[in-house]
Motif scaffolding. Sequence first.
Motif, PDB file in Angstrom:
ATOM      1  N   PRO A   1       0.812  -1.229   0.000  1.00  0.00           N
ATOM      2  CA  PRO A   1       0.000   0.000   0.000  1.00  0.00           C
ATOM      3  C   PRO A   1       0.844   1.278   0.000  1.00  0.00           C
ATOM      4  N   GLU A   2       1.935   1.292   0.773  1.00  0.00           N
ATOM      5  CA  GLU A   2       2.755   2.502   0.827  1.00  0.00           C
ATOM      6  C   GLU A   2       3.475   2.759  -0.502  1.00  0.00           C
ATOM      7  N   GLU A   3       3.806   1.685  -1.232  1.00  0.00           N
ATOM      8  CA  GLU A   3       4.430   1.853  -2.546  1.00  0.00           C
ATOM      9  C   GLU A   3       3.421   2.402  -3.551  1.00  0.00           C
ATOM     10  N   SER A   4       2.196   1.903  -3.497  1.00  0.00           N
ATOM     11  CA  SER A   4       1.137   2.424  -4.362  1.00  0.00           C
ATOM     12  C   SER A   4       0.900   3.901  -4.073  1.00  0.00           C
ATOM     13  N   LYS A   5       0.917   4.262  -2.794  1.00  0.00           N
ATOM     14  CA  LYS A   5       0.715   5.658  -2.396  1.00  0.00           C
ATOM     15  C   LYS A   5       1.795   6.559  -2.982  1.00  0.00           C
ATOM     16  N   LEU A   6       3.053   6.121  -2.928  1.00  0.00           N
ATOM     17  CA  LEU A   6       4.151   6.923  -3.478  1.00  0.00           C
ATOM     18  C   LEU A   6       4.012   7.091  -4.987  1.00  0.00           C
ATOM     19  N   LEU A   7       3.586   6.035  -5.677  1.00  0.00           N
ATOM     20  CA  LEU A   7       3.390   6.134  -7.127  1.00  0.00           C
ATOM     21  C   LEU A   7       2.277   7.115  -7.459  1.00  0.00           C
ATOM     22  N   VAL A   8       1.197   7.089  -6.683  1.00  0.00           N
ATOM     23  CA  VAL A   8       0.093   8.032  -6.906  1.00  0.00           C
ATOM     24  C   VAL A   8       0.569   9.456  -6.674  1.00  0.00           C
ATOM     25  N   GLU A   9       1.347   9.654  -5.615  1.00  0.00           N
ATOM     26  CA  GLU A   9       1.843  10.998  -5.306  1.00  0.00           C
ATOM     27  C   GLU A   9       2.771  11.517  -6.396  1.00  0.00           C
ATOM     28  N   TYR A  10       3.577  10.626  -6.971  1.00  0.00           N
ATOM     29  CA  TYR A  10       4.562  11.059  -7.980  1.00  0.00           C
ATOM     30  C   TYR A  10       3.928  11.226  -9.358  1.00  0.00           C
ATOM     31  N   TYR A  11       3.094  10.247  -9.755  1.00  0.00           N
ATOM     32  CA  TYR A  11       2.571  10.237 -11.117  1.00  0.00           C
ATOM     33  C   TYR A  11       1.093  10.622 -11.214  1.00  0.00           C
ATOM     34  N   GLY A  12       0.417  10.674 -10.076  1.00  0.00           N
ATOM     35  CA  GLY A  12      -0.993  11.004 -10.113  1.00  0.00           C
ATOM     36  C   GLY A  12      -1.885   9.831 -10.467  1.00  0.00           C
ATOM     37  N   SER A  13      -1.316   8.639 -10.517  1.00  0.00           N
ATOM     38  CA  SER A  13      -2.115   7.448 -10.831  1.00  0.00           C
ATOM     39  C   SER A  13      -1.392   6.209 -10.313  1.00  0.00           C
ATOM     40  N   LEU A  14      -2.147   5.125 -10.187  1.00  0.00           N
ATOM     41  CA  LEU A  14      -1.555   3.861  -9.773  1.00  0.00           C
ATOM     42  C   LEU A  14      -0.731   3.259 -10.901  1.00  0.00           C
ATOM     43  N   ALA A  15       0.218   2.406 -10.544  1.00  0.00           N
ATOM     44  CA  ALA A  15       0.985   1.690 -11.561  1.00  0.00           C
ATOM     45  C   ALA A  15       0.077   0.702 -12.292  1.00  0.00           C
ATOM     46  N   LEU A  16       0.386   0.484 -13.561  1.00  0.00           N
ATOM     47  CA  LEU A  16      -0.296  -0.555 -14.317  1.00  0.00           C
ATOM     48  C   LEU A  16       0.483  -1.853 -14.153  1.00  0.00           C
ATOM     49  N   VAL A  17      -0.235  -2.965 -14.014  1.00  0.00           N
ATOM     50  CA  VAL A  17       0.416  -4.248 -13.791  1.00  0.00           C
ATOM     51  C   VAL A  17       0.103  -5.191 -14.940  1.00  0.00           C
ATOM     52  N   TYR A  18       1.130  -5.900 -15.395  1.00  0.00           N
ATOM     53  CA  TYR A  18       0.981  -6.934 -16.415  1.00  0.00           C
ATOM     54  C   TYR A  18       1.479  -8.245 -15.822  1.00  0.00           C
ATOM     55  N   LEU A  19       0.618  -9.249 -15.797  1.00  0.00           N
ATOM     56  CA  LEU A  19       1.053 -10.585 -15.411  1.00  0.00           C
ATOM     57  C   LEU A  19       1.737 -11.210 -16.622  1.00  0.00           C
ATOM     58  N   ILE A  20       2.983 -11.676 -16.450  1.00  0.00           N
ATOM     59  CA  ILE A  20       3.707 -12.196 -17.613  1.00  0.00           C
ATOM     60  C   ILE A  20       3.988 -13.692 -17.530  1.00  0.00           C
ATOM     61  N   ALA A  21       3.913 -14.274 -16.319  1.00  0.00           N
ATOM     62  CA  ALA A  21       4.227 -15.698 -16.167  1.00  0.00           C
ATOM     63  C   ALA A  21       3.743 -16.164 -14.806  1.00  0.00           C
ATOM     64  N   LYS A  22       3.709 -17.492 -14.612  1.00  0.00           N
ATOM     65  CA  LYS A  22       3.470 -18.069 -13.295  1.00  0.00           C
ATOM     66  C   LYS A  22       4.763 -18.720 -12.805  1.00  0.00           C
ATOM     67  N   ASP A  23       4.868 -18.827 -11.501  1.00  0.00           N
ATOM     68  CA  ASP A  23       6.073 -19.385 -10.890  1.00  0.00           C
ATOM     69  C   ASP A  23       5.664 -20.212  -9.682  1.00  0.00           C
ATOM     70  N   GLY A  24       6.316 -21.343  -9.509  1.00  0.00           N
ATOM     71  CA  GLY A  24       6.169 -22.102  -8.278  1.00  0.00           C
ATOM     72  C   GLY A  24       7.330 -21.763  -7.372  1.00  0.00           C
ATOM     73  N   LEU A  25       7.049 -21.279  -6.182  1.00  0.00           N
ATOM     74  CA  LEU A  25       8.126 -20.965  -5.250  1.00  0.00           C
ATOM     75  C   LEU A  25       8.660 -22.292  -4.720  1.00  0.00           C
ATOM     76  N   SER A  26       9.804 -22.698  -5.243  1.00  0.00           N
ATOM     77  CA  SER A  26      10.324 -24.039  -4.984  1.00  0.00           C
ATOM     78  C   SER A  26      11.193 -24.079  -3.730  1.00  0.00           C
ATOM     79  N   ILE A  27      11.231 -25.250  -3.113  1.00  0.00           N
ATOM     80  CA  ILE A  27      12.101 -25.494  -1.959  1.00  0.00           C
ATOM     81  C   ILE A  27      13.292 -26.298  -2.455  1.00  0.00           C
ATOM     82  N   TYR A  28      14.503 -25.744  -2.266  1.00  0.00           N
ATOM     83  CA  TYR A  28      15.730 -26.352  -2.773  1.00  0.00           C
ATOM     84  C   TYR A  28      16.455 -27.104  -1.663  1.00  0.00           C
ATOM     85  N   VAL A  29      16.932 -28.308  -1.976  1.00  0.00           N
ATOM     86  CA  VAL A  29      17.843 -29.021  -1.082  1.00  0.00           C
ATOM     87  C   VAL A  29      18.998 -29.581  -1.896  1.00  0.00           C
ATOM     88  N   ASN A  30      20.031 -30.007  -1.192  1.00  0.00           N
ATOM     89  CA  ASN A  30      21.186 -30.632  -1.832  1.00  0.00           C
ATOM     90  C   ASN A  30      20.791 -32.001  -2.402  1.00  0.00           C
TER      91      ASN A  30
END
Length: 276
Positions: free
Chosen positions: A86-115
């Motif tokens: 929310p605070e990042e959105s607020k700063l963008l509104v204050e600077y640009y006068g509008s919210l950022a536009l978002v584009y979803l470009i891919a999906k990701d599985g947050l993987s758990i790595y082990v040796n």
Amino acid sequence: MNKIILILSGLFFLLSYCSFKPSGEYVITISGSDTMYELNESLAKEFMIDNPGISVYVKGGGTKLGIIDLIKNRTDICASSRNLKPEESKLLVEYYGSLALVYLIAKDGLSIYVNPNNIINDLSVEQIKKIFTGRIRNWKEFGGKDTLIVPVLRNPNSGTYLYFKEHVLDDEQYTKNGLTLPTTKEIIKFISENVNAIGYGGVGYKEGIVQIRVEGIYPTEENIRNDSYPITRYLHFFVSKNPSGNVKKFIDWTLSPKGQSVIRKAGFIPLWDYAL
């Protein structure tokens, strides 16, 4: 000959983008997510081959820094592995006068790595939470060897660090006994060399480690696409205003069958199952 020179020039820009924002009609800058860094490099390289004369600079450093770059007009595109706070959105509104536009470009599985030599190949979300909050510190608790677990953490500027904290740790604090490393590649390298280590990151990173099952489910493309894998998320491009010109061209290309095929080759999950 001119085409080769232009492509090489673009690749030089790609590798040498520092803290400043290059300018020009034929320059595109991307800043942010470390998880997406190699993916963005691949997208930039293929886009520049298809569009000679347009240079794409790619910088990592983490989602938080990418959002700061976007707020301060130091980048055209912020690559992000999480949503805006929310605070990042607020700063963008204050600077640009509008919210950022978002584009979803891919999906990701947050993987758990082990040796690869670790016999543990399946953990529940609750068990993972107990490891990374420090409640469980020995592999014998899961049927492994009687040795201390070495949790490896992303840096706090990382969108993955925050996403994992919110969605896996339920906003509890990370263990103080963890090792923090700045990039996914460094985490992968450490885990590949240390049998007691465990870490987390994007599904696109596979060399030298094993991505274990979570709740009995592997992070395969099918399982991530249908959300049966428990820790699934989207990867984003944020822009501060309605994109136009070459920035729009790059985003449209990323969402096209060609761009989505690059995403699949990079080990992430395209939004649509294109037959390529």
